[in-house]
Motif scaffolding. Structure first.
Motif, mmCIF file in Angstrom:
data_model
loop_
_atom_site.group_PDB
_atom_site.id
_atom_site.type_symbol
_atom_site.label_atom_id
_atom_site.label_comp_id
_atom_site.label_asym_id
_atom_site.label_seq_id
_atom_site.Cartn_x
_atom_site.Cartn_y
_atom_site.Cartn_z
ATOM 1 N N VAL A 254 14.938 36.111 46.743
ATOM 2 C CA VAL A 254 16.448 36.019 46.553
ATOM 3 C C VAL A 254 17.148 36.271 48.077
ATOM 4 N N THR A 255 17.217 35.313 48.757
ATOM 5 C CA THR A 255 17.430 35.468 50.181
ATOM 6 C C THR A 255 18.940 36.041 50.642
ATOM 7 N N ARG A 256 19.864 36.148 49.547
ATOM 8 C CA ARG A 256 21.129 36.562 49.885
ATOM 9 C C ARG A 256 22.017 36.881 48.354
ATOM 10 N N VAL A 257 22.848 37.842 48.361
ATOM 11 C CA VAL A 257 23.765 37.883 47.141
ATOM 12 C C VAL A 257 25.130 38.036 47.614
ATOM 13 N N THR A 258 25.827 37.081 47.193
ATOM 14 C CA THR A 258 27.348 37.156 47.574
ATOM 15 C C THR A 258 28.425 37.388 46.340
ATOM 16 N N SER A 259 29.337 38.004 46.536
ATOM 17 C CA SER A 259 30.432 38.352 45.385
ATOM 18 C C SER A 259 31.734 37.861 46.226
ATOM 19 N N ASP A 260 32.390 36.758 45.513
ATOM 20 C CA ASP A 260 33.512 36.276 46.068
ATOM 21 C C ASP A 260 34.623 36.025 45.091
ATOM 22 N N GLY A 261 35.791 36.368 45.327
ATOM 23 C CA GLY A 261 36.934 36.696 44.571
ATOM 24 C C GLY A 261 37.971 35.603 44.698
ATOM 25 N N ALA A 262 37.646 34.603 45.538
ATOM 26 C CA ALA A 262 38.563 33.504 45.811
ATOM 27 C C ALA A 262 39.222 32.682 44.463
ATOM 28 N N GLN A 263 38.369 32.703 43.650
ATOM 29 C CA GLN A 263 38.941 31.879 42.242
ATOM 30 C C GLN A 263 39.383 33.145 41.234
ATOM 31 N N MET A 264 39.680 34.237 41.604
ATOM 32 C CA MET A 264 39.766 35.171 40.682
ATOM 33 C C MET A 264 41.682 34.857 40.216
ATOM 34 N N PRO B 132 46.000 43.045 40.990
ATOM 35 C CA PRO B 132 47.277 42.717 41.005
ATOM 36 C C PRO B 132 47.484 41.203 40.281
ATOM 37 N N ARG B 133 48.692 40.958 40.306
ATOM 38 C CA ARG B 133 48.821 39.410 39.751
ATOM 39 C C ARG B 133 48.436 38.452 40.882
ATOM 40 N N LEU B 134 47.328 37.348 40.396
ATOM 41 C CA LEU B 134 46.865 36.180 41.257
ATOM 42 C C LEU B 134 47.243 35.056 40.492
ATOM 43 N N ALA B 135 47.695 33.984 41.023
ATOM 44 C CA ALA B 135 48.063 32.854 40.235
ATOM 45 C C ALA B 135 46.999 31.663 40.703
ATOM 46 N N ALA B 136 46.758 30.841 39.834
ATOM 47 C CA ALA B 136 46.018 29.549 40.285
ATOM 48 C C ALA B 136 46.926 28.349 39.379
ATOM 49 N N ILE B 137 47.264 27.463 40.152
ATOM 50 C CA ILE B 137 48.283 26.334 39.732
ATOM 51 C C ILE B 137 47.370 24.950 40.057
ATOM 52 N N GLU B 138 47.028 24.110 38.982
ATOM 53 C CA GLU B 138 46.514 22.635 39.145
ATOM 54 C C GLU B 138 47.352 21.708 38.626
ATOM 55 N N THR B 139 47.600 20.707 39.422
ATOM 56 C CA THR B 139 48.371 19.464 38.901
ATOM 57 C C THR B 139 47.362 18.370 38.413
ATOM 58 N N HIS B 140 47.654 17.964 37.303
ATOM 59 C CA HIS B 140 46.879 16.733 36.903
ATOM 60 C C HIS B 140 47.833 15.561 36.415
#
Length: 393
Positions: free
Chosen positions: A232-242, A276-284
């Motif tokens: 296991v060369t690396r472990v990352t934790s990413d909140g970009a899509q939270m 805190p409130r985090l929004a994610a909006i997509e358009t289709h």
């Protein structure tokens, strides 16, 4: 590269035409996506004598990677280049699914004279019919009907369950991309994953099987442990899509636009995990059905409920888990710890398998996603009125 063979077949028929030598090979399989490969061919190699070089032509030929008795990867030749100094040809390939991203839904169908229109039809049936109607030359799907002049590349398990019922409308004059339509059909809550498997049944042809997979992975007994059978060369934790608030815009404009949005209140309020409130909006713009838009918003909420904690894994050569027995869509358990750090242990879905083969050996790396991103979020609240309502007036 003694365990590997590179086979050429005619794209339109699947007939095996030739075998070529390779000095360097890299191939990548990706879940519900094409993947890619690159093959380096030494032009001074004796097996090339007498080769019909017209076969080395983009989109005419499929290139197959065989390891022992198994065919692990296949896709069309897209481009080649020759380095005159090194006397080496490099062939760049895209996975077979890449062909279906080059097809469009542009004709009427047995179901509708305005395109492909279905109501409450199983999602697996929709995917199969779209491929057969607009990508492959298929078995007749109803009467004397115009069919594409595709390669008839894919076979399907006709006994596979029809899947969750869906409504879909693809108008012929909108020229919807076929691959995109199926990927969007798959990538909603209660959707599906897929891959293309390859086999050579001894008939002189290579068969490509379109395999429907359960969304959330296929269980296996594989355990990948750092320092034992992998690194296991690396472990990352990413909140970009939270996110705690998700919304999807569909067809229309302004107050007449289809809109659905939802709140994950527990993620904002519960002690020990609140953010805190985090929004994610997509358009289709092609989505006209509320249930489709809502399923996409729910999927955003599922992905966004936890940070994306992901280990990068490199398999040990000759270990008990290898490119020969892993497939995209498999669930594997990963364990990695350090002396003063608890590390990670959990179940992950194999999203990509990337293998490099040279004269000195084989190296395989895995791209993984946690199983938890496919788990439904309990307690979502509709952002406008009662659940089941949209903003479209």
């Amino acid at each position: 590269m003694a365990d590997y063979r590179i086979l050429l077949s005619e794209f339109k028929t699947g007939k095996v035409l030739a075998e070529i030598p390779a000095s360097d090979l890299q191939y990548r399989s990706v879940l519900s996506a094409p993947g890619a490969a690159r093959v380096q061919v030494p032009l001074t190699a004796k097996p090339l004598e007498g080769l019909d070089w017209s076969l080395i032509s983009p989109w005419r030929t499929l290139v197959h990677v065989q390891r022992g008795p198994l065919i692990l990867w296949a896709g069309p030749l897209v481009s080649w280049d020759v380095d005159m100094a090194s006397e080496m040809m490099t062939m760049d390939l895209i996975g077979l699914w890449g062909y279906y991203r080059r097809c469009i839904i542009n004709r009427e169908s047995p179901r509708s004279d305005i395109g492909y229109v279905v109501n409450q039809v199983g999602q697996h049936v929709i995917a199969r019919e779209l491929i057969q109607l607009y990508g492959d030359y298929s078995a007749d799907l109803g009467g004397n009907y115009w069919r594409s002049n595709g390669p008839d590349s894919l076979t399907f398990d006709m006994n596979y369950p029809a899947g969750k019922l869906r409504d879909r409308t693809y108008l012929w004059y909108e020229w919807k991309n076929l691959g995109e339509a199926i990927e969007q059909l798959a990538a909603v809550i209660d959707g599906f994953d897929f891959r293309i498997d390859h086999r050579r049944p001894g008939t002189g042809k290579i068969v490509n099987d379109f395999v429907f997979l359960p969304q959330g992975g296929t269980p296996t007994s594989f355990i990948l442990e750092h320092g034992v059978n992998c690194d296991v060369t690396r472990v990352t934790s990413d909140g970009a899509q939270m996110c705690t608030e998700t919304g999807v815009n569909g067809t229309g404009e302004g107050w007449g636009q289809l809109k659905t949005w939802w709140y994950n209140g527990g993620l904002e309020a519960e002690a020990g995990r609140r953010i805190p409130r985090l929004a994610a909006i997509e358009t289709h713009n092609s989505v006209s059905e509320y249930n489709t838009a809502a399923a996409q918003a729910w999927r955003l909420a599922a992905v966004g409920q936890t940070p994306m904690t992901v280990p990068e894994v490199r398999l040990h050569p000759g270990g008990d888990v290898s490119a020969g027995n892993l497939r995209v869509g498999h669930i594997v358990r990963v364990r990695a710890r350090l002396a003063a750090w608890p590390g990670v242990e959990g179940d992950y879905i194999v999203q990509e398998i990337d293998t490099r083969v040279t004269g000195s050996g084989e190296e395989t790396t895995l791209s993984l996603v946690p199983v938890s991103i496919y788990k439904r979020v309990d307690g979502l609240e509709a952002g406008d009125g009662d659940p089941g309502k949209s903003r479209k007036e």
